[in-house]
Motif scaffolding. Structure first.
Motif, short mmCIF file in Angstrom:
data_model
loop_
_atom_site.label_atom_id
_atom_site.label_comp_id
_atom_site.label_asym_id
_atom_site.label_seq_id
_atom_site.Cartn_x
_atom_site.Cartn_y
_atom_site.Cartn_z
N GLY A 42 -1.97 20.15 -2.64
CA GLY A 42 -2.54 19.58 -3.86
C GLY A 42 -1.86 18.28 -4.25
N ALA A 43 -0.54 18.21 -4.03
CA ALA A 43 0.21 17.01 -4.41
C ALA A 43 -0.21 15.80 -3.57
CB ALA A 43 1.71 17.26 -4.24
N VAL A 44 -0.41 16.01 -2.28
CA VAL A 44 -0.85 14.91 -1.40
C VAL A 44 -2.20 14.37 -1.87
CG1 VAL A 44 -1.67 14.37 0.93
CG2 VAL A 44 0.47 15.60 0.62
N GLU A 45 -3.14 15.28 -2.13
CA GLU A 45 -4.46 14.84 -2.55
C GLU A 45 -4.41 14.15 -3.91
OE1 GLU A 45 -7.99 13.64 -2.61
OE2 GLU A 45 -7.42 14.82 -0.86
N ALA A 46 -3.64 14.70 -4.85
CA ALA A 46 -3.54 14.10 -6.18
C ALA A 46 -2.90 12.72 -6.11
CB ALA A 46 -2.74 15.01 -7.11
N SER A 47 -1.83 12.58 -5.33
CA SER A 47 -1.14 11.29 -5.21
C SER A 47 -2.03 10.26 -4.52
CB SER A 47 0.16 11.47 -4.42
OG SER A 47 0.99 12.41 -5.03
N ALA A 48 -2.70 10.68 -3.45
CA ALA A 48 -3.58 9.76 -2.73
C ALA A 48 -4.76 9.34 -3.61
CB ALA A 48 -4.08 10.41 -1.45
N SER A 49 -5.31 10.28 -4.36
CA SER A 49 -6.45 9.97 -5.23
C SER A 49 -6.04 9.06 -6.37
CB SER A 49 -7.05 11.26 -5.79
OG SER A 49 -7.55 12.07 -4.74
N THR A 50 -4.82 9.27 -6.88
CA THR A 50 -4.31 8.41 -7.95
C THR A 50 -4.22 6.97 -7.49
OG1 THR A 50 -3.08 10.23 -8.97
CG2 THR A 50 -2.32 8.00 -9.45
N GLY A 51 -3.80 6.78 -6.23
CA GLY A 51 -3.70 5.43 -5.70
C GLY A 51 -5.02 4.70 -5.62
N GLY A 52 -6.14 5.45 -5.68
CA GLY A 52 -7.45 4.79 -5.65
C GLY A 52 -7.65 3.83 -6.81
N SER B 112 4.62 14.10 -8.17
CA SER B 112 5.52 13.04 -8.65
C SER B 112 6.51 12.65 -7.57
CB SER B 112 6.26 13.51 -9.90
OG SER B 112 5.36 13.79 -10.95
N LYS B 113 6.93 13.63 -6.76
CA LYS B 113 7.87 13.35 -5.67
C LYS B 113 7.16 12.61 -4.53
CE LYS B 113 9.48 16.62 -2.90
NZ LYS B 113 10.26 17.77 -2.39
N VAL B 114 5.99 13.12 -4.14
CA VAL B 114 5.24 12.48 -3.05
C VAL B 114 4.82 11.06 -3.44
CG1 VAL B 114 3.10 12.58 -1.71
CG2 VAL B 114 4.42 14.67 -2.11
N GLY B 115 4.39 10.89 -4.69
CA GLY B 115 3.92 9.58 -5.15
C GLY B 115 4.95 8.80 -5.92
N ILE B 116 6.23 9.02 -5.62
CA ILE B 116 7.33 8.40 -6.38
C ILE B 116 7.23 6.87 -6.40
CG2 ILE B 116 8.86 8.35 -4.37
CD1 ILE B 116 9.94 9.01 -7.99
N MET B 117 6.67 6.29 -5.34
CA MET B 117 6.64 4.82 -5.24
C MET B 117 5.74 4.18 -6.28
SD MET B 117 8.85 3.84 -3.07
CE MET B 117 8.41 2.11 -3.00
N ILE B 118 4.82 4.94 -6.88
CA ILE B 118 3.96 4.33 -7.90
C ILE B 118 4.76 4.03 -9.16
CG2 ILE B 118 3.09 6.33 -9.23
CD1 ILE B 118 0.26 5.04 -8.72
N PHE B 119 5.95 4.67 -9.28
CA PHE B 119 6.85 4.37 -10.40
C PHE B 119 7.94 3.39 -9.98
CE2 PHE B 119 5.40 8.81 -10.83
CZ PHE B 119 4.65 8.68 -11.99
N VAL B 120 8.28 3.36 -8.70
CA VAL B 120 9.33 2.46 -8.21
C VAL B 120 8.81 1.05 -8.01
CG1 VAL B 120 10.93 2.02 -6.30
CG2 VAL B 120 10.60 4.36 -7.14
N GLY C 22 -1.88 15.34 10.34
CA GLY C 22 -3.29 15.67 10.51
C GLY C 22 -4.11 15.54 9.25
N PRO C 23 -4.55 16.67 8.68
CA PRO C 23 -5.40 16.64 7.49
C PRO C 23 -4.74 15.94 6.29
CG PRO C 23 -5.36 18.84 8.45
CD PRO C 23 -4.32 18.05 9.16
N ALA C 24 -3.40 16.03 6.21
CA ALA C 24 -2.71 15.37 5.10
C ALA C 24 -2.85 13.86 5.22
CB ALA C 24 -1.24 15.78 5.07
N HIS C 25 -2.67 13.34 6.43
CA HIS C 25 -2.88 11.90 6.64
C HIS C 25 -4.34 11.53 6.42
CE1 HIS C 25 0.98 11.79 9.19
NE2 HIS C 25 1.19 11.09 8.10
N ALA C 26 -5.24 12.41 6.85
CA ALA C 26 -6.67 12.15 6.64
C ALA C 26 -7.00 12.12 5.15
CB ALA C 26 -7.50 13.22 7.35
N ALA C 27 -6.34 12.99 4.37
CA ALA C 27 -6.56 13.00 2.92
C ALA C 27 -6.14 11.67 2.31
CB ALA C 27 -5.77 14.15 2.28
#
Length: 647
Positions: free
Chosen positions: A270-280, A535-543, A225-230
């Motif tokens: 917070g991690a979902v929003e930070a990881s998604a925002s970083t991908g911007g 870092s765990k949620v957005g691990i793929m930005i390092f992989v 839901g909101p996490a996917h929307a974020a």
């Protein structure tokens, strides 16, 4: 000036707003393409750089005084800022005079020019410290000290003897190639600046709230839901802002509380929003300032960078969706059509999306046509002004367009102080030959191991990126590490893209993760806990960077160093998808049911095998993934039978 009176505060506010607007118009005029026989810029280099930098300094110094009047900073900071204002105005005037003489012939630098250059640098570093924090400013201080004392350092860090007066004067200030007003300054002004203004205007025309409402509506029936929307709204917002922290603040105030209400922890929200925002910052077509600078450094057009980053950026956001899906399953969160706190999108919301996508389409089309990034962005700006009138809020208050330009001017003035610090570091590295020494040293240590070279470069990026904007972290590491990476066989584009991705990811890496900290301040979670989760949620930005370093075809462009083959590329995509699923399930510890410890380890190993370049390891990884999946399904089947037996 420093008395906290309503009159002085209002006067300073008007002055800062006016100067920000002047910065916006003056900078745009310098890069505006010719219209028939009419043209404003580019202005003469010496006059423009001195005057533009002076405008930015005045804006920041008066902004510090305004913050004091509003009770947001100390009196000491306001006084020091005011002193540096006059010091740096004099330094800009000196730069103009000396550089004009240099154009006409030789000039002998003495102690006077050296001290002026040092004062200008210290002023820029002070403002950089107040705006961006201590790490990037401290790097600049180290750069100045190394230039002055390099001949006394031990071992390979020692530099040849030199005239300190001439070295510091030229490399800090009095040059159009190096120093705070050198080539990096020119690249940022001519390439990045129009996009900063465009991003500010796109945010100001009112489509941000519409994007969030539409994202929540589309994702309302998913478990996350909101996490996917974020994730979706941050991806859309990131194509505009190109700033991780700005993205967190812009969308997180709405998305994070709703993610928590769905049942996720504060740290995960917070991690979902930070990881998604970083991908911007890696989401085309605008991305972040570092991507625009990268195109100039590599010597390719910006459209090449957009095409190259397309698959990695989509893969990154797909990995975020996957992490949310399996975390939802782990917590037992089910889908719900109910969305509280966000209104359903109206027809006007979908119309407002035109304010985002029409300018972006214009940019992409003009880049394909062959225009420069600055020319494409200015054309999009020109189209956005009349287009913004489709939003009734803009029709009621057209002054919002001018306010957006002011925001863009202030934003860029602050960014320019970080660029000044980076320029000092680059000048120090160039003057002392450290990149060449580091390249030789790295080559002697790692021999022919590309993996170790990449790990060292990634470590440098993460360390330098702690608390720093992406652009300074990227430029600094690129200057030092990329020559060694290129010696080991990577193309220039692949090397720069690797450093760019890791530098972007550094804003969610503990212990200093500025995007995660911003998200934690909204979610109420712990800063370190949020950054670890991010870092765990957005691990793929390092992989992903390691993946395309060993498989450059993933970048899909010829400049990656390999010719494109559809069959091989398709196989890479399949491996990437399977690897994302393996990592997502292993890191959440859940697939269709909870994973045992040996299943988690097995999935991590299988994922590593898939990302390795050898075809044999590919086969091992795929077979391992299939066996693990079959084992998990069998375990689930047996669990179901046992439960039925109990019933």
């Amino acid at each position: 000036m420093f008395f906290k009176s309503q009159m002085s505060s209002k006067l300073l506010s008007w002055m800062v707003a006016g100067l920000s607007l002047v910065i916006a118009f003056y900078g745009l005029a310098n890069v505006m393409p010719a219209i028939g026989d009419f043209r404003l810029g580019p202005f003469p280099l010496v006059e423009f750089r001195a005057s533009f930098f002076a405008l930015c300094v005045v804006t920041i110094a008066l902004g510090a005084c305004l913050k004091y009047c509003q009770g947001e900073t100390s009196l000491l900071n306001a006084i020091i800022s005011f002193i540096f204002l006059f010091v740096m105005l004099y330094c800009c005037w000196s730069f103009y005079l000396v550089s004009s003489e240099l154009d006409e012939g030789m000039f002998l630098f003495g102690a006077n020019e050296m001290w002026i250059a040092v004062l200008a640098s210290l002023g820029a570093l002070y403002f950089c410290w107040r705006i961006w924090g201590i790490p990037v400013a401290l790097l600049g201080v180290v750069g100045i000290l190394y230039m002055a004392t390099g001949q006394y350092w031990p071992g390979p860090l020692q530099t040849v003897s030199h005239d300190v007066n001439e070295t510091l004067a030229q490399n800090l200030l009095y040059s159009l190639d190096t120093g705070i007003l050198g080539s990096t300054f020119a690249i940022v002004i001519t390439t990045v600046f129009p996009f900063i203004i465009l991003g500010a205007l796109l945010e100001g025309v009112g489509a941000g709230d519409s994007m969030i409402r539409i994202a929540f509506h589309w994702m309302r029936k998913t478990a996350g839901g909101p996490a996917h929307a974020a994730v979706l709204s941050s991806a859309l917002f990131g194509t505009v802002s190109g700033s991780a922290v700005g993205n967190v603040v812009g969308t997180g105030v709405i998305t994070i509380p709703m993610i928590k209400r769905r049942g996720f922890s504060a740290n995960f929200a917070g991690a979902v929003e930070a990881s998604a925002s970083t991908g911007g910052q890696i989401m085309p077509p605008i991305m972040g300032a570092a991507a625009l600078v990268m195109a100039d450094f590599v010597g390719v057009n910006y459209m090449t960078v957009i095409v190259a980053v397309l698959v990695p950026s989509i893969a990154y956001y797909a990995s975020l969706f996957a992490m949310i899906v399996f975390e939802s399953r782990r917590l037992g969160i089910t889908s719900s059509a109910e969305v509280t706190g966000v209104d359903a999108p109206l027809k006007q919301d979908y119309l407002n999306l035109l304010l985002i996508f029409v300018p972006l389409v214009i940019i992409v089309c003009l880049l394909l046509y062959g225009l420069s990034p600055s020319g494409a962005s200015i054309t999009a700006l020109a189209a956005l002004f009349p287009l913004s009138l489709i939003n009734p809020e803009i029709r009621r208050k057209p002054i919002k367009l001018i306010q957006s330009l002011q925001v863009g001017g202030r934003t860029f003035a602050g960014l320019l102080m970080a660029i000044a610090a980076v320029s000092i570091v680059i000048s120090a590295l160039s003057a002392t030959g450290v990149p060449v020494k580091f390249s030789v040293l790295l080559a002697s240590i790692v021999s022919n191991s590309l993996l170790i070279s990449l790990i060292i470069a990634a470590f440098c990026c993460i360390v330098l990126g702690m608390g720093m904007p992406t652009l300074p972290a990227y430029v600094t590491v690129a200057t030092i590490a990329i020559p060694a990476m290129e010696q080991l066989g990577l193309s220039a584009l692949t090397s720069h893209m690797f450093v760019f991705f890791i530098a972007v990811g550094s804003v969610i890496t503990p212990p200093v993760a500025i995007a995660a900290f911003a998200a934690a301040s909204i979610s109420g979670g712990g800063p370190i806990g949020t950054s670890v989760q991010a870092s765990k949620v957005g691990i793929m930005i390092f992989v992903i960077p390691f993946t395309f370093a060993f498989n450059p075809m993933l970048l899909t462009v010829a400049q990656s160093g390999v010719s494109f083959d559809l069959l091989v590329w398709s196989w890479l995509i399949i491996k990437l998808v399977v690897g994302i699923l393996l990592l997502a399930t292993a890191l959440t510890g859940f697939h269709s049911h909870k994973l045992a410890w040996y299943e988690i380890i097995g999935r991590l190993i299988a994922a590593i095998m898939l990302f390795a370049p050898n075809p044999v390891w590919d086969l091992v990884g795929i077979i391992g993934a299939l066996l693990l999946w079959a084992w998990h399904k069998r375990q689930g089947f047996n669990m179901g039978r046992r439960l039925k037996g109990v019933d």
